[in-house]
Design a protein around this motif. Structure first.
Motif, short mmCIF file in Angstrom:
data_model
loop_
_atom_site.label_atom_id
_atom_site.label_comp_id
_atom_site.label_asym_id
_atom_site.label_seq_id
_atom_site.Cartn_x
_atom_site.Cartn_y
_atom_site.Cartn_z
N GLY A 1 -1.60 -0.21 16.69
CA GLY A 1 -0.50 0.45 17.38
C GLY A 1 0.89 0.11 16.91
O GLY A 1 1.86 0.70 17.38
N LEU A 2 1.02 -0.87 15.97
CA LEU A 2 2.35 -1.24 15.50
C LEU A 2 2.67 -0.53 14.18
O LEU A 2 1.82 -0.40 13.30
N VAL A 3 3.92 -0.09 14.06
CA VAL A 3 4.38 0.57 12.84
C VAL A 3 4.34 -0.42 11.68
O VAL A 3 4.75 -1.57 11.81
N HIS A 4 3.84 0.03 10.52
CA HIS A 4 3.81 -0.82 9.33
C HIS A 4 3.99 0.03 8.08
O HIS A 4 4.00 1.27 8.15
N PHE A 5 4.14 -0.61 6.94
CA PHE A 5 4.53 0.10 5.72
C PHE A 5 4.21 -0.76 4.51
O PHE A 5 3.99 -1.97 4.63
N GLN A 6 4.20 -0.13 3.32
CA GLN A 6 4.02 -0.85 2.06
C GLN A 6 4.82 -0.15 0.95
O GLN A 6 5.01 1.07 1.01
N MET A 7 5.24 -0.93 -0.03
CA MET A 7 5.92 -0.37 -1.20
C MET A 7 5.61 -1.23 -2.42
O MET A 7 5.70 -2.46 -2.36
#
Length: 215
Positions: A152-158
């Motif tokens: 449920g938590l917003v996350h990201f990768q780059m």
């Protein structure tokens, strides 16, 4: 009026019920290899292959040997669920192979039904999550390192390296769900006036963002 013992029992039962809702149902058999003709959300007995038809191949998946097609974000994602790998059915898990071109991103998103754990196979990836207090936890993770993203938590990768990067991630649900923030906000049909007031941007800028998701 309830007694203290009755109140405690009620709280315990409610906690147990909510806990059961928080994850996929427990399996009631060793496995249930999904019939090719049946949707993975079916709970009928016919959803399972007869044991006489099951082979070792039902427990093996070969579709993540190489990257898939890349998006404009420089990301390739091969999601593996019971619909593509019937052996996962009823096991309460799924997984994905991510490949990133140099500079490629996995935009901010979240999974409403699963926690994700990601293992860096190669490369250097800037990855992070945002908690409910709007605090970001992010760092560069490298080959051999693992990061977890709570449900449920917003996350990201780059990909911050100069060469391609690969991540294998696993979910504790066979149907984790995904909502990508940019496309959810600008590609779902939310009223333009509301977006204008919420983000302080013009209708023209909103239109430009919409065209990114619906060219």
């Amino acid at each position: 009026m309830f007694s203290k013992i009755e109140i405690l029992l009620l709280i315990f039962c409610l906690h147990s019920y909510l806990g059961a809702l928080a994850s996929d149902p427990d399996a009631i058999q060793d496995f249930c290899i999904l019939n090719a003709e049946v949707d993975s959300h079916s709970h009928t007995k016919e959803a399972c292959k007869p044991s006489t038809q099951i082979t070792p191949d039902d427990f093996v998946f070969s579709g993540v040997k190489a990257p898939g097609n890349f998006s404009d974000d420089g990301l390739s994602a091969i999601l593996v669920t019971p619909n593509s790998f019937p052996g996962l059915n009823t096991l309460g898990m799924s997984f994905v192979r991510f490949d990133y071109q140099a500079g490629g991103i996995n935009p901010p998103h979240y999974h409403s039904r699963a926690t994700e754990i990601a293992f860096v196979v190669k490369g250097k990836v800037y990855a992070g999550l945002v908690d409910s207090n709007n605090r970001v936890y992010a760092k560069v993770i490298e080959e051999g390192e693992v990061m977890v993203f709570p449900k449920g938590l917003v996350h990201f990768q780059m990909n911050v390296g100069k060469s391609p990067a690969t991540i294998y991630a696993s979910f504790n649900s066979q149907n984790p769900g995904v909502q990508r923030i940019p496309s959810t906000i600008f590609g779902s049909g939310i009223n333009d006036e509301l977006l204008e007031k919420a983000f302080g941007i013009s209708i023209k800028q909103i239109g430009k963002m919409r065209r990114k998701f619906f060219p």
